[in-house]
Design a protein around this motif. Structure first.
Motif, PDB file in Angstrom:
ATOM      1  N   THR A 268      15.313 -28.711   0.336  1.00 14.60           N
ATOM      2  CA  THR A 268      13.619 -28.989  -0.205  1.00 14.60           C
ATOM      3  C   THR A 268      13.216 -28.556   1.644  1.00 14.60           C
ATOM      4  N   PRO A 269      11.664 -27.559   1.029  1.00 11.53           N
ATOM      5  CA  PRO A 269      11.250 -28.101  -0.678  1.00 11.53           C
ATOM      6  C   PRO A 269      11.736 -26.606  -1.341  1.00 11.53           C
ATOM      7  N   ILE A 270      10.953 -26.377  -2.826  1.00  7.12           N
ATOM      8  CA  ILE A 270      10.873 -24.836  -3.479  1.00  7.12           C
ATOM      9  C   ILE A 270      10.400 -24.155  -2.542  1.00  7.12           C
ATOM     10  N   ALA A 271      11.753 -23.267  -2.201  1.00 13.46           N
ATOM     11  CA  ALA A 271      10.757 -21.582  -1.693  1.00 13.46           C
ATOM     12  C   ALA A 271      10.878 -20.133  -1.974  1.00 13.46           C
ATOM     13  N   GLU A 272      10.546 -19.397  -1.369  1.00 14.65           N
ATOM     14  CA  GLU A 272       9.984 -18.278  -2.339  1.00 14.65           C
ATOM     15  C   GLU A 272      11.126 -17.449  -3.167  1.00 14.65           C
TER      16      GLU A 272
ATOM     17  N   ARG B 145       1.093 -30.815   0.295  1.00 15.23           N
ATOM     18  CA  ARG B 145       1.139 -31.659  -0.277  1.00 15.23           C
ATOM     19  C   ARG B 145       1.420 -32.857   0.249  1.00 15.23           C
ATOM     20  N   PHE B 146       1.272 -34.290   0.501  1.00 12.00           N
ATOM     21  CA  PHE B 146       2.510 -35.436   0.867  1.00 12.00           C
ATOM     22  C   PHE B 146       2.728 -36.202  -0.300  1.00 12.00           C
ATOM     23  N   ASP B 147       2.281 -35.314  -1.387  1.00 14.05           N
ATOM     24  CA  ASP B 147       2.028 -36.115  -2.798  1.00 14.05           C
ATOM     25  C   ASP B 147       3.470 -36.041  -3.777  1.00 14.05           C
ATOM     26  N   TRP B 148       4.006 -34.813  -3.611  1.00 12.08           N
ATOM     27  CA  TRP B 148       4.647 -33.930  -3.311  1.00 12.08           C
ATOM     28  C   TRP B 148       6.343 -33.706  -3.012  1.00 12.08           C
ATOM     29  N   GLN B 149       7.317 -34.013  -3.792  1.00 13.97           N
ATOM     30  CA  GLN B 149       8.112 -33.104  -2.672  1.00 13.97           C
ATOM     31  C   GLN B 149       9.081 -32.091  -4.095  1.00 13.97           C
TER      32      GLN B 149
ATOM     33  N   LEU C  58      16.093 -26.990 -10.294  1.00 13.88           N
ATOM     34  CA  LEU C  58      14.612 -26.448  -9.938  1.00 13.88           C
ATOM     35  C   LEU C  58      14.181 -28.116 -10.276  1.00 13.88           C
ATOM     36  N   MET C  59      13.726 -29.123  -8.821  1.00 11.66           N
ATOM     37  CA  MET C  59      12.734 -30.340  -9.509  1.00 11.66           C
ATOM     38  C   MET C  59      11.157 -30.307  -8.566  1.00 11.66           C
ATOM     39  N   PHE C  60      10.491 -30.826  -9.545  1.00  9.85           N
ATOM     40  CA  PHE C  60       8.762 -31.296  -8.992  1.00  9.85           C
ATOM     41  C   PHE C  60       8.802 -32.911  -8.706  1.00  9.85           C
ATOM     42  N   VAL C  61       8.953 -33.878  -7.586  1.00 10.11           N
ATOM     43  CA  VAL C  61       8.715 -35.563  -7.589  1.00 10.11           C
ATOM     44  C   VAL C  61       7.174 -35.628  -7.545  1.00 10.11           C
ATOM     45  N   ARG C  62       6.681 -36.617  -8.328  1.00 11.52           N
ATOM     46  CA  ARG C  62       5.065 -36.551  -7.365  1.00 11.52           C
ATOM     47  C   ARG C  62       6.072 -38.701  -6.325  1.00 11.52           C
TER      48      ARG C  62
ATOM     49  N   TYR D 270       8.400 -40.225  -9.767  1.00 12.55           N
ATOM     50  CA  TYR D 270       8.041 -40.265 -10.796  1.00 12.55           C
ATOM     51  C   TYR D 270       8.748 -38.257 -10.495  1.00 12.55           C
ATOM     52  N   ILE D 271       9.517 -38.110 -11.675  1.00  7.29           N
ATOM     53  CA  ILE D 271       9.655 -36.739 -11.583  1.00  7.29           C
ATOM     54  C   ILE D 271       9.102 -36.041 -12.687  1.00  7.29           C
ATOM     55  N   ASP D 272       8.610 -35.306 -11.626  1.00  3.32           N
ATOM     56  CA  ASP D 272       7.437 -34.239 -12.804  1.00  3.32           C
ATOM     57  C   ASP D 272       8.337 -33.213 -13.430  1.00  3.32           C
ATOM     58  N   LEU D 273       8.631 -32.652 -12.802  1.00  8.39           N
ATOM     59  CA  LEU D 273       9.971 -31.013 -13.712  1.00  8.39           C
ATOM     60  C   LEU D 273      10.611 -31.153 -13.055  1.00  8.39           C
TER      61      LEU D 273
END
Lengths: 207, 70
Positions: A25-29, A78-82, A95-99, A116-119
């Motif tokens: 964590t987080p997603i990198a280049e 942003r703290f509202d995303w990880q 890969l995953m984005f969560v709110r 919330y799992i966004d992607l």
């Protein structure tokens, strides 16, 4: 700066052997580079061979144009995303984005805070539908477990929710998430799933 | 979150009552609730700065009311 959350076993379906994947964590280049230079070209090449809408659905390609790089850049401070990435065999496998701000809908936990799992995606070569011989098994559960663990760590008791792409609905049911039906407010009318605190804690083995 | 820093937060008695009540209702510690509130605020501010508007919808009447944020 990205950090490792540990090494976890995946099964290589071709060899039958376990291989160790690292969860970051987080997603990198390098992860978005892998999406653009490895995942997407294979998905686009496959898409070009398909003739009908049913074939496209069956091929498990609905995320082919997801904007991972744009989201990684917009959400990085942003703290509202990880975000999370799974690497194995020298490249990105998931890969995953969560709110981190959400509110539960299941009656037993209505309006309690949740993740919330966004992607979320596994590399195309890991997916049935895309290929008859998928490579790694376990990327999806690893990412779902990571989201639940984040929810536990944040004091949210493992609660999480997501809207599922049609080809993923049965998988989420099999993982123990509750199907709350089509969300009429969702722009793509996707089915909304949620996991209760009890199921979530059992999923990651937390008592 | 790798590094954490400590701060002292001065709240009125009424604000503390609200903080404790919300934390209790949501099953969170006061720190966890403040963290959630910060994320929610950042999320709202970012959307407003993009020109979006924030609405609440009355689910029974399907009426939207704009949330004014100063």
């Amino acid at each position: 700066m990205r950090r490792s959350l540990g090494d976890f076993p995946l099964k290589n379906r071709h060899t039958g052997e376990e291989e160790w994947a690292t969860l970051y964590t987080p997603i990198a280049e390098n992860n978005v580079d892998d999406f653009e230079t490895r995942w997407q070209p294979e998905m686009i090449a496959k898409l070009a061979t398909l003739k009908t809408h049913d074939e496209v659905q069956a091929a498990n390609l609905q995320d082919v144009y997801w904007k991972w790089r744009e989201k990684q850049q917009a959400r990085s401070n942003r703290f509202d995303w990880q975000s999370f990435a799974v690497e194995c065999g020298g490249e990105t496998q998931g890969l995953m984005f969560v709110r981190t701000v959400g509110f539960a809908r299941i009656d037993s936990q209505r309006n309690l805070p949740m993740i919330y799992i966004d992607l979320v995606s596994s590399a195309p070569w890991n997916r049935f539908g895309f290929t008859d011989t998928p490579l790694y098994k376990g990327v999806g559960p690893l990412l779902l477990g990571a989201a639940i663990s984040l929810s536990v760590d944040e004091g949210l008791e493992g609660r999480l929710g997501l809207h599922a792409l049609p080809q993923s609905e049965s998988w989420y049911r099999n993982q123990g998430l509750t199907d709350l039906g089509i969300d009429a407010a969702h722009p793509e009318q996707l089915v909304y799933f949620e996991i209760t605190s009890a199921h979530a804690r059992a999923y990651v083995g937390v008592t | 979150m790798a590094d954490k820093r400590t701060m002292t937060l001065n709240l009125s008695s009424q604000e503390m009552v609200i903080l404790e009540r919300l934390a209790g209702e949501k099953g969170l510690s006061k720190t966890q609730l403040v963290r959630q509130a910060l994320r929610l605020y950042q999320s709202v501010v970012e959307r407003l700065e993009r020109g979006d508007k924030l609405f609440f919808e009355d689910s029974a009447k399907s009426e939207k009311a704009e949330l004014m944020v100063l």
